[in-house]
Design a protein around this motif. Sequence first.
Motif, PDB file in Angstrom:
ATOM      1  N   GLY A   1      53.551  49.763  60.377  1.00  0.00           N
ATOM      2  CA  GLY A   1      54.337  51.549  59.762  1.00  0.00           C
ATOM      3  C   GLY A   1      53.443  52.222  58.628  1.00  0.00           C
ATOM      4  N   THR A   2      53.535  51.006  57.864  1.00  0.00           N
ATOM      5  CA  THR A   2      52.770  51.168  56.393  1.00  0.00           C
ATOM      6  C   THR A   2      51.301  50.424  56.479  1.00  0.00           C
ATOM      7  OG1 THR A   2      54.423  52.325  55.582  1.00  0.00           O
ATOM      8  CG2 THR A   2      52.872  52.214  54.059  1.00  0.00           C
ATOM      9  N   VAL A   3      50.351  50.170  55.507  1.00  0.00           N
ATOM     10  CA  VAL A   3      49.104  49.641  55.393  1.00  0.00           C
ATOM     11  C   VAL A   3      48.822  49.436  54.098  1.00  0.00           C
ATOM     12  CG1 VAL A   3      46.825  48.615  55.637  1.00  0.00           C
ATOM     13  CG2 VAL A   3      47.967  49.653  57.866  1.00  0.00           C
ATOM     14  N   HIS A   4      49.037  48.715  53.316  1.00  0.00           N
ATOM     15  CA  HIS A   4      48.398  48.447  52.346  1.00  0.00           C
ATOM     16  C   HIS A   4      47.626  47.271  51.379  1.00  0.00           C
ATOM     17  CE1 HIS A   4      50.299  48.284  47.534  1.00  0.00           C
ATOM     18  NE2 HIS A   4      49.391  47.969  47.664  1.00  0.00           N
ATOM     19  N   PHE A   5      46.325  48.350  51.697  1.00  0.00           N
ATOM     20  CA  PHE A   5      44.875  47.122  50.909  1.00  0.00           C
ATOM     21  C   PHE A   5      45.376  47.191  49.657  1.00  0.00           C
ATOM     22  CE2 PHE A   5      43.469  50.675  54.662  1.00  0.00           C
ATOM     23  CZ  PHE A   5      43.064  49.371  55.223  1.00  0.00           C
ATOM     24  N   LEU A   6      44.618  46.032  49.327  1.00  0.00           N
ATOM     25  CA  LEU A   6      44.821  45.509  47.635  1.00  0.00           C
ATOM     26  C   LEU A   6      43.370  44.776  48.004  1.00  0.00           C
ATOM     27  CD1 LEU A   6      45.991  44.222  45.683  1.00  0.00           C
ATOM     28  CD2 LEU A   6      46.388  41.912  46.772  1.00  0.00           C
ATOM     29  N   HIS A   7      42.650  45.240  47.138  1.00  0.00           N
ATOM     30  CA  HIS A   7      41.528  44.586  46.140  1.00  0.00           C
ATOM     31  C   HIS A   7      41.474  43.855  45.334  1.00  0.00           C
ATOM     32  CE1 HIS A   7      37.226  43.909  45.872  1.00  0.00           C
ATOM     33  NE2 HIS A   7      37.461  44.802  44.515  1.00  0.00           N
ATOM     34  N   VAL A   8      41.442  42.552  45.153  1.00  0.00           N
ATOM     35  CA  VAL A   8      41.218  41.885  43.183  1.00  0.00           C
ATOM     36  C   VAL A   8      40.417  41.420  43.295  1.00  0.00           C
ATOM     37  CG1 VAL A   8      42.551  40.224  42.317  1.00  0.00           C
ATOM     38  CG2 VAL A   8      43.015  41.024  44.631  1.00  0.00           C
ATOM     39  N   ILE A   9      39.970  42.260  41.763  1.00  0.00           N
ATOM     40  CA  ILE A   9      38.617  41.996  40.653  1.00  0.00           C
ATOM     41  C   ILE A   9      39.009  40.532  40.530  1.00  0.00           C
ATOM     42  CG2 ILE A   9      37.375  42.591  39.184  1.00  0.00           C
ATOM     43  CD1 ILE A   9      37.805  45.407  39.947  1.00  0.00           C
ATOM     44  N   GLU A  10      38.209  39.621  40.083  1.00  0.00           N
ATOM     45  CA  GLU A  10      38.335  37.616  39.990  1.00  0.00           C
ATOM     46  C   GLU A  10      37.646  38.193  38.494  1.00  0.00           C
ATOM     47  OE1 GLU A  10      40.085  34.990  42.356  1.00  0.00           O
ATOM     48  OE2 GLU A  10      38.713  35.484  43.664  1.00  0.00           O
ATOM     49  N   HIS A  11      36.670  37.955  38.857  1.00  0.00           N
ATOM     50  CA  HIS A  11      35.478  38.654  37.630  1.00  0.00           C
ATOM     51  C   HIS A  11      35.150  39.541  37.557  1.00  0.00           C
ATOM     52  CE1 HIS A  11      36.260  34.033  38.411  1.00  0.00           C
ATOM     53  NE2 HIS A  11      36.046  34.653  39.844  1.00  0.00           N
ATOM     54  N   SER A  12      34.905  39.427  36.230  1.00  0.00           N
ATOM     55  CA  SER A  12      33.755  40.976  35.429  1.00  0.00           C
ATOM     56  C   SER A  12      33.111  40.176  34.513  1.00  0.00           C
ATOM     57  CB  SER A  12      34.472  42.106  35.212  1.00  0.00           C
ATOM     58  OG  SER A  12      35.821  41.944  34.375  1.00  0.00           O
ATOM     59  N   ARG A  13      31.596  41.073  33.517  1.00  0.00           N
ATOM     60  CA  ARG A  13      30.852  40.420  32.520  1.00  0.00           C
ATOM     61  C   ARG A  13      31.847  41.260  31.403  1.00  0.00           C
ATOM     62  NH1 ARG A  13      27.243  42.251  36.200  1.00  0.00           N
ATOM     63  NH2 ARG A  13      26.768  43.946  35.558  1.00  0.00           N
ATOM     64  N   ASN A  14      32.594  42.618  31.811  1.00  0.00           N
ATOM     65  CA  ASN A  14      32.399  42.572  30.674  1.00  0.00           C
ATOM     66  C   ASN A  14      33.384  44.057  30.746  1.00  0.00           C
ATOM     67  OD1 ASN A  14      30.956  44.878  30.485  1.00  0.00           O
ATOM     68  ND2 ASN A  14      29.180  43.242  29.945  1.00  0.00           N
ATOM     69  N   LYS A  15      33.949  45.131  30.156  1.00  0.00           N
ATOM     70  CA  LYS A  15      35.071  46.332  30.494  1.00  0.00           C
ATOM     71  C   LYS A  15      34.087  47.092  30.991  1.00  0.00           C
ATOM     72  CE  LYS A  15      37.982  46.287  26.229  1.00  0.00           C
ATOM     73  NZ  LYS A  15      38.095  46.819  25.413  1.00  0.00           N
TER      74      LYS A  15
END
Length: 282
Positions: A176-190
């Motif tokens: 039916g529908t595919v939902h891609f999910l990406h999670v940004i777990e870490h970042s140094r700054n904005k």
Amino acid sequence: MSTFSKVLLATDMSAHAAKLTGCLVSLCPDTDTEIVLAHVIDSDDDADPHGSKYQKIQDELAEYKKDLLESAYEEISIITPKGDDPCDALIKVTEDNDIDMILVASHNKSFLKRALQGSTTFDLARETDVPLFISKDEEDEEDEEDLLDRVLVATDFSKMSLDALNVIRNLHEYVGTVHFLHVIEHSRNKEDYKAKRDDAETFLQELCDELKIFGIEAEYSIEKGTASKRIEEVCDKEKITLIMMGKTGADMDEPMSLGSTAENVVLNVDCATLLLPGNDEE
């Protein structure tokens, strides 16, 4: 074209495990798929071919076979290996029969406690090197949903995490529908977070566009935080019917090990899951 040509349906004879036949039909619509039905016998009484327990096991497996024959599958065999460790027994069946996907059912009541103590499902998730489908026991669910109605692909953009695309392409008539999910777990700054998000949006849009070529509706979301928790939240919010994800992420050195995100999804997310071991060889 079918992704899976020979599959193992492993049952503990529970009412929930009986639903695996419907899941198999969804994931393997090609009726040329070979099917091995297995129940691991772990006691001498159950293994006695003249005993009532053994006969009951054979009768129940025959019902599974009957259901699959009625769905037009023809190549169906029954195996009842004996062993103290069901996981080891099922892995041996997988290797001896060239199985390319295993289907099992887990029971969510006290599942975390049982898994940490060594459940068959959790052990298989850690040890098998073929795709593993895990049906979750959702006792409160009144109506059975189409397994492929809303598929979540959790990806960190590693090759392993995108192996789900091959499965989806081969099932494009049924998804039916595919939902891609990406999670940004870490970042140094904005600024680093914005750069990661911009890159993710570009790649996710490309993935959506590719699936639309196959006639599949596709969408994406980007979240921040712990990947397994965001996966659980998106599953609830988007009414996901199946999660497809790699066993490991881009930062894992051993492809066959079970990554922390996949482990937490298996343990804590009440949604059917297809774990894909991947192969980094080009």
